[in-house]
Design an enzyme around this catalytic site. Structure first.
Site, PDB file in Angstrom:
ATOM      1  N   ILE A  12      -5.466   4.605 -26.428  1.00 42.52           N
ATOM      2  CA  ILE A  12      -5.004   3.356 -25.813  1.00 42.52           C
ATOM      3  C   ILE A  12      -5.909   2.980 -24.637  1.00 42.52           C
ATOM      4  O   ILE A  12      -6.286   1.809 -24.477  1.00 42.52           O
ATOM      5  CB  ILE A  12      -3.523   3.477 -25.378  1.00 42.52           C
ATOM      6  CG1 ILE A  12      -2.671   3.824 -26.610  1.00 42.52           C
ATOM      7  CG2 ILE A  12      -3.042   2.184 -24.737  1.00 42.52           C
ATOM      8  CD1 ILE A  12      -1.230   4.161 -26.309  1.00 42.52           C
ATOM      9  N   TYR A 141       8.510  15.575 -23.559  1.00 44.94           N
ATOM     10  CA  TYR A 141       7.559  14.474 -23.390  1.00 44.94           C
ATOM     11  C   TYR A 141       8.252  13.283 -22.711  1.00 44.94           C
ATOM     12  O   TYR A 141       7.796  12.785 -21.673  1.00 44.94           O
ATOM     13  CB  TYR A 141       6.986  14.074 -24.763  1.00 44.94           C
ATOM     14  CG  TYR A 141       6.249  12.767 -24.744  1.00 44.94           C
ATOM     15  CD1 TYR A 141       5.200  12.558 -23.853  1.00 44.94           C
ATOM     16  CD2 TYR A 141       6.600  11.730 -25.617  1.00 44.94           C
ATOM     17  CE1 TYR A 141       4.525  11.340 -23.823  1.00 44.94           C
ATOM     18  CE2 TYR A 141       5.927  10.519 -25.594  1.00 44.94           C
ATOM     19  CZ  TYR A 141       4.903  10.333 -24.695  1.00 44.94           C
ATOM     20  OH  TYR A 141       4.240   9.128 -24.661  1.00 44.94           O
ATOM     21  N   LYS A 145       7.744  11.699 -18.714  1.00 47.67           N
ATOM     22  CA  LYS A 145       7.381  10.299 -18.410  1.00 47.67           C
ATOM     23  C   LYS A 145       8.467   9.643 -17.554  1.00 47.67           C
ATOM     24  O   LYS A 145       8.162   8.859 -16.647  1.00 47.67           O
ATOM     25  CB  LYS A 145       7.192   9.521 -19.713  1.00 47.67           C
ATOM     26  CG  LYS A 145       5.945   9.927 -20.489  1.00 47.67           C
ATOM     27  CD  LYS A 145       4.701   9.357 -19.828  1.00 47.67           C
ATOM     28  CE  LYS A 145       3.447   9.634 -20.632  1.00 47.67           C
ATOM     29  NZ  LYS A 145       2.275   8.919 -20.152  1.00 47.67           N
ATOM     30  N   PHE A 169       6.367   1.390 -27.380  1.00 47.81           N
ATOM     31  CA  PHE A 169       7.027   1.931 -28.554  1.00 47.81           C
ATOM     32  C   PHE A 169       5.889   2.573 -29.372  1.00 47.81           C
ATOM     33  O   PHE A 169       5.163   3.373 -28.814  1.00 47.81           O
ATOM     34  CB  PHE A 169       7.907   0.862 -29.197  1.00 47.81           C
ATOM     35  CG  PHE A 169       9.213   0.735 -28.412  1.00 47.81           C
ATOM     36  CD1 PHE A 169       9.197   0.419 -27.051  1.00 47.81           C
ATOM     37  CD2 PHE A 169      10.435   1.035 -28.981  1.00 47.81           C
ATOM     38  CE1 PHE A 169      10.372   0.390 -26.287  1.00 47.81           C
ATOM     39  CE2 PHE A 169      11.620   1.000 -28.233  1.00 47.81           C
ATOM     40  CZ  PHE A 169      11.580   0.681 -26.892  1.00 47.81           C
ATOM     41  N   ASN A 170       5.648   2.267 -30.622  1.00 46.18           N
ATOM     42  CA  ASN A 170       4.618   3.042 -31.341  1.00 46.18           C
ATOM     43  C   ASN A 170       3.291   2.289 -31.412  1.00 46.18           C
ATOM     44  O   ASN A 170       3.141   1.370 -32.218  1.00 46.18           O
ATOM     45  CB  ASN A 170       5.124   3.415 -32.738  1.00 46.18           C
ATOM     46  CG  ASN A 170       6.135   4.538 -32.668  1.00 46.18           C
ATOM     47  OD1 ASN A 170       7.196   4.385 -32.067  1.00 46.18           O
ATOM     48  ND2 ASN A 170       5.791   5.680 -33.221  1.00 46.18           N
ATOM     49  N   LEU A 188       1.772   8.884 -37.502  1.00 41.84           N
ATOM     50  CA  LEU A 188       2.053   8.511 -38.891  1.00 41.84           C
ATOM     51  C   LEU A 188       0.946   7.665 -39.522  1.00 41.84           C
ATOM     52  O   LEU A 188       0.427   8.036 -40.582  1.00 41.84           O
ATOM     53  CB  LEU A 188       3.407   7.775 -38.967  1.00 41.84           C
ATOM     54  CG  LEU A 188       3.801   7.375 -40.382  1.00 41.84           C
ATOM     55  CD1 LEU A 188       3.981   8.592 -41.278  1.00 41.84           C
ATOM     56  CD2 LEU A 188       5.083   6.535 -40.364  1.00 41.84           C
ATOM     57  N   ARG A 219      10.624   2.963 -36.573  1.00 44.65           N
ATOM     58  CA  ARG A 219       9.886   2.798 -35.323  1.00 44.65           C
ATOM     59  C   ARG A 219       9.366   1.366 -35.231  1.00 44.65           C
ATOM     60  O   ARG A 219       9.153   0.698 -36.235  1.00 44.65           O
ATOM     61  CB  ARG A 219       8.676   3.757 -35.268  1.00 44.65           C
ATOM     62  CG  ARG A 219       9.048   5.233 -35.218  1.00 44.65           C
ATOM     63  CD  ARG A 219       9.589   5.610 -33.848  1.00 44.65           C
ATOM     64  NE  ARG A 219       9.941   7.024 -33.775  1.00 44.65           N
ATOM     65  CZ  ARG A 219      11.133   7.516 -34.127  1.00 44.65           C
ATOM     66  NH1 ARG A 219      12.076   6.720 -34.608  1.00 44.65           N
ATOM     67  NH2 ARG A 219      11.378   8.806 -33.996  1.00 44.65           N
TER      68      ARG A 219
END
Ligand code: UDP
Length: 323
Positions: A12, A141, A145, A169-170, A188, A219
């Site tokens: 990202i 996790y 956060k 989100f994903n 995924l 998701r």
């Protein structure tokens, strides 16, 4: 603006750095390359290979560079791994993050945009999940956060460091230059595309007995360029705050595999496996708040469009950044 991107060699962070540069900002990247890749560092940036765990290193880098703002992506982000090794998650995601915040305070850097996650919520009472939903993480996790979000509130109140937490989100898809390459790959969409490319024999479906229409987890997959755009808007936020970021739509694991079959036109073998510990059945975002406050508008609303961009990148770089 001068932006200091911590973890900018990761998935990202690399795309955010690219977009910042395209929009005329000056970018420095600080990354230890433990998860990120040298090949994911945009050549237009100033790259510092450094350890966030080393307080002296991050302090020196921040005080030398004196950015207008920091974007913080450097974290471990695997739900499954966090269930096996919580210490790694609390140490890297909280303690190392504190080194960064303290370096910012020492140098008088006034603003941070923080990569947060929908994993802070845990299984929701209902979807879509907005910012008022209770935070009940079910894995270390998400807990790590959430703890850092709370720390940011205190650093704002006590030291005046303005923050924006973006709860992804994903994240999925790719830009033309940068895409998703984790080693090992557990996410995924890239896992399914690796199966399409013959890089793995099949894709495993983790759990088919969830209370969802096809029994697999749902998701909210959001395109990486839409995420990156939200970071740029966050730099101009008038107030500190937390925002959920997704498309507001949900896709099941089976739907993702089907989309990958359609987009690639290739055979993808899927085998059914037990549930992966720590996975909530359904996570879908309400992003109304960021749309209203910061004017964010996602450009990629369909799963197929997201998969298509990921597929273009994986075809160009079938062995990821090794090529
Ligand atoms: N998943 C799966 N097979 C895989 C990887 C993931 O069935 O090889 C499932 C996983 O259990 C979750 C969803 O796909 O329900 C998304 O997982 P991913 O790891 O991509 O992201 P997460 O939701 O954990 O951030």
């Amino acid at each position: 603006m001068k932006i200091f991107v911590v973890g900018g060699a990761g998935y990202i962070g690399s795309v955010c750095a690219e977009l910042l540069l395209n929009e005329g900002h000056e970018v420095a990247i600080f990354d230890n390359l433990s998860e990120g890749h040298r090949g994911a560092v945009d050549l237009r940036t100033h790259f510092i290979e450094g350890e966030l765990a080393d307080r002296g290193e991050i302090e020196a880098a921040i005080s030398n560079h004196r950015p207008d703002a920091v974007m913080h992506f450097a974290a471990n982000a695997l739900v499954g791994e966090s269930m096996q090794n919580p210490s790694k998650y609390f140490r890297n995601n909280i303690c190392n993050g504190l080194n960064l915040l303290d370096a910012m305070v020492a140098a008088g850097i006034p603003r941070i945009v923080f990569s947060s996650t929908c994993a802070i919520f845990g299984p929701p009472d209902g979807v879509p999940i907005d910012e008022t939903a209770p935070t009940r993480p079910i894995n270390p996790y998400g807990e790590s956060k959430l703890a850092f979000e709370k720390i940011l509130r205190w650093y704002d109140e006590i030291h005046g460091v303005k923050f924006v937490c973006l709860r992804y989100f994903n994240a999925a898809g790719a830009s033309e230059k940068f895409g998703e390459d984790h080693r090992p790959e557990t996410h995924l969409i890239p896992a399914v595309l690796q199966a399409a490319l013959g890089e793995r024999p099949n894709v495993e479906i983790y759990g088919t007995d969830y209370d969802t229409p096809d029994g697999t987890c749902i998701r909210d997959y959001i395109h990486i360029l839409d995420l990156a755009q939200a970071h740029i808007l966050a730099l101009g936020a008038a107030n500190s705050g937390c925002y959920n970021l997704g498309t507001g739509g949900g896709s099941s694991v089976r739907e993702v595999i089907e989309s990958c079959r359609t987009i690639t036109g290739l055979t993808i073998n899927a085998i059914e496996k037990p549930r992966r510990p720590g996975d909530p059945p359904r996570l879908i975002a309400s992003s109304d708040k960021i749309k209203k406050d910061l004017g964010w508008q996602p450009q990629f609303q369909s799963l197929d469009a997201i998969v298509e961009s990921a597929w273009r990148w994986h075809q160009k770089f079938p062995r990821g950044y090794e090529d």
